[in-house]
Design an enzyme around this catalytic site. Structure first.
Site, short mmCIF file in Angstrom:
data_model
loop_
_atom_site.label_atom_id
_atom_site.label_comp_id
_atom_site.label_asym_id
_atom_site.label_seq_id
_atom_site.Cartn_x
_atom_site.Cartn_y
_atom_site.Cartn_z
N LEU A 357 41.34 3.21 -22.59
CA LEU A 357 41.27 3.05 -21.14
C LEU A 357 42.19 1.90 -20.71
CD1 LEU A 357 37.41 3.39 -20.62
CD2 LEU A 357 39.15 5.20 -20.70
N ASP A 358 42.15 0.81 -21.45
CA ASP A 358 43.03 -0.32 -21.16
C ASP A 358 44.49 0.06 -21.32
OD1 ASP A 358 41.73 -2.64 -20.30
OD2 ASP A 358 41.08 -3.17 -22.31
N HIS A 359 44.85 0.59 -22.47
CA HIS A 359 46.25 0.89 -22.72
C HIS A 359 46.76 2.00 -21.80
CE1 HIS A 359 47.09 -1.67 -26.24
NE2 HIS A 359 45.80 -1.52 -26.51
#
Length: 476
Positions: A357-359
């Site tokens: 989700l972050d990347h």
């Protein structure tokens, strides 16, 4: 959400890109890359592919090219980059990723996950629980309480804890409903500022963001990934942090490539801050929604003081709904949104193979900035773009259908400056081919190479990271 496919068509469409340009993207598929129950590999491909295409598009515009350069998305490079914080070593030392109190815990009626990597978050968690900094003591206390009680009490104290939910339970939550109603990429033209004339670029490699100043006001992890990508593409990125909130050293090293790093008290030294804003082309913020508004950092306020600016914002839960002002991290969004239950079960939660989700959101955020710059050069107007980890999670869980739109591997051609590789479905046998080493002021670094590839573009960052807060807070 219906109608979302696994290829980059959806992401590119959300970014406002010309659908015809998607034909410039080819994929090198590798079995075993980012294996999960959910279509993580497809999500990662789409986010990186859209980012690379946005870079190629802007590069063609500024480089005076008659055709947008071809893009290659290699599953090996993408899978390695999506775990960059885990592949980093400093003088041979493995990175510190999660602190002892950042983990799943059994409760009286289920599970919660806490995030206590930062000292102030750890202190608030312990204060609520009334126990010492000891794993056994924390576990015993959490086992006495319900998951919902822990979630609310810890958040009320400024800490971070989220109850495990199934996808069905999350879908019924008021925040999930608000998230699902929003586009994956929120884009807005803020005013009628004149079209920006971006000076031409002529170099090898082709750097689409060359000469642009990016003020980086982000933390963990999506925002720093976005600005790390912009500096790969030639932008002058200055990360500014509060002096009282040091960044975690390994996290800073992983996401600091190409950037400069300064500290600044926005309250005490407002003049310096305003000087930075006055010369910034792009402002990227990654704090919880509203936290920086008192410093005049809302998109509209920035556009009024700096016509033609591009403002990019990323948050965990979105800037709306009952959780719109809450802090959050990838691991917590996985737990709330049902991802942890899908990857494991309601009885024994699991996790994605990467902080996807972050990347993923980070690459989409960088793509949104690049596309905003392209649109601005043609149509004018200050621009605002906004993404949320929870909205990316919604796309992963409910939007991507495995297999649909993923067979773009056929017909890859060698392109100048890119090793396209074999179009067959190869095996991902580890990160080795996509790791590099460099000396830096932080020590000898092993790190993941960038996954954003387009013909004639950069293959690596121009500079290694510098020590946190080691440089002056001004543009060079």
């Amino acid at each position: 959400m219906t109608g979302i496919t696994t290829d980059i068509n959806t992401a590119w469409g959300e970014l406002g890109g010309d659908p015809a340009l998607v034909s410039r993207v080819s994929t090198v598929a590798r079995r075993g890359a980012l294996e999960a129950r959910l279509p993580v590999r497809e999500l990662a491909r789409a986010c990186v592919g859209a980012c690379a295409l946005a870079a190629a598009e802007l590069g063609a515009l500024r480089g005076g090219l008659t055709e947008v350069p071809g893009v290659v998305v290699d599953d090996g490079a993408v899978a390695t980059a999506f775990r960059s914080e885990r592949h980093l070593t400093v003088d041979g030392r493995a990175p510190v990723t999660f602190a002892p109190l950042s983990r799943f815990w059994r409760t009286a009626d289920g599970w919660v996950r806490t995030h206590a990597n930062y000292p102030h978050h750890r202190a608030r968690l312990l204060e609520v629980l009334g126990v010492p900094d000891d794993v056994d003591a924390v576990g015993a206390e959490l086992a006495r309480r319900s998951s919902a009680e822990i979630e609310e009490a810890v958040y009320a104290a400024g800490g971070l804890a989220v109850a495990l939910r199934t996808p069905k339970e999350w879908a019924a939550h008021e925040q999930a409903v608000a998230v699902a109603e929003r586009p994956l990429v929120e884009r807005e033209r803020l005013d009628g500022a004149h079209a920006r004339e971006l000076p031409p670029v002529d170099g090898s490699p082709l750097l689409p963001a060359e000469g642009l100043r990016v003020l980086d006001l982000t933390r963990v992890l999506a925002g720093p990934v976005a600005t790390r990508t912009l500096t790969l593409l030639g932008a002058d990125v200055l990360r500014v942090d509060p002096p009282q909130l040091p960044e975690l050293p390994d996290q800073h090293a992983d996401t600091g490539f190409g950037k400069r790093s300064a500290t600044l008290d926005l309250t005490a030294d407002r003049r310096t801050f305003e000087e930075l804003l006055a010369a910034a082309d792009v402002v990227v913020t990654g704090y919880r929604p509203g936290a920086l508004d008192r410093f005049g950092l809302s998109p509209q306020a920035l556009a009024e003081r700096r016509p033609g600016v591009v403002v990019a914002q990323v948050s965990a839960w979105g800037a709306y709904g009952p959780w719109g002002d809450r802090r959050g991290f990838d691991s917590l969004v996985q737990v709330a949104s049902g991802i942890a239950a899908v990857e494991g079960s309601a009885e024994q939660p699991g996790a994605l193979p990467a902080q996807a989700l972050d990347h993923g959101t980070g690459y989409l955020l960088a793509a949104a900035v690049l596309r905003a710059l392209t649109e601005q050069s043609r149509e004018g107007g200050s621009r605002s773009v906004r993404l949320a980890l929870a909205r990316t999670a919604e796309w992963l869980v409910h939007g991507i259908e495995v297999g649909e739109g993923t067979e773009a591997e056929a017909g890859i051609e060698d392109m100048e400056g890119i090793e396209a590789g074999d179009a067959e479905d190869e095996a991902y046998e580890g990160p080795g081919p996509w790791l590099a080493e460099t000396d830096s002021a932080l020590g000898r670094l092993r790190y993941a190479l960038p996954p954003v590839f387009f013909a004639g573009g950069p293959a690596n960052w121009a500079r290694p990271p510098v020590p946190w807060g080691s440089q002056p807070a001004h543009w060079v």
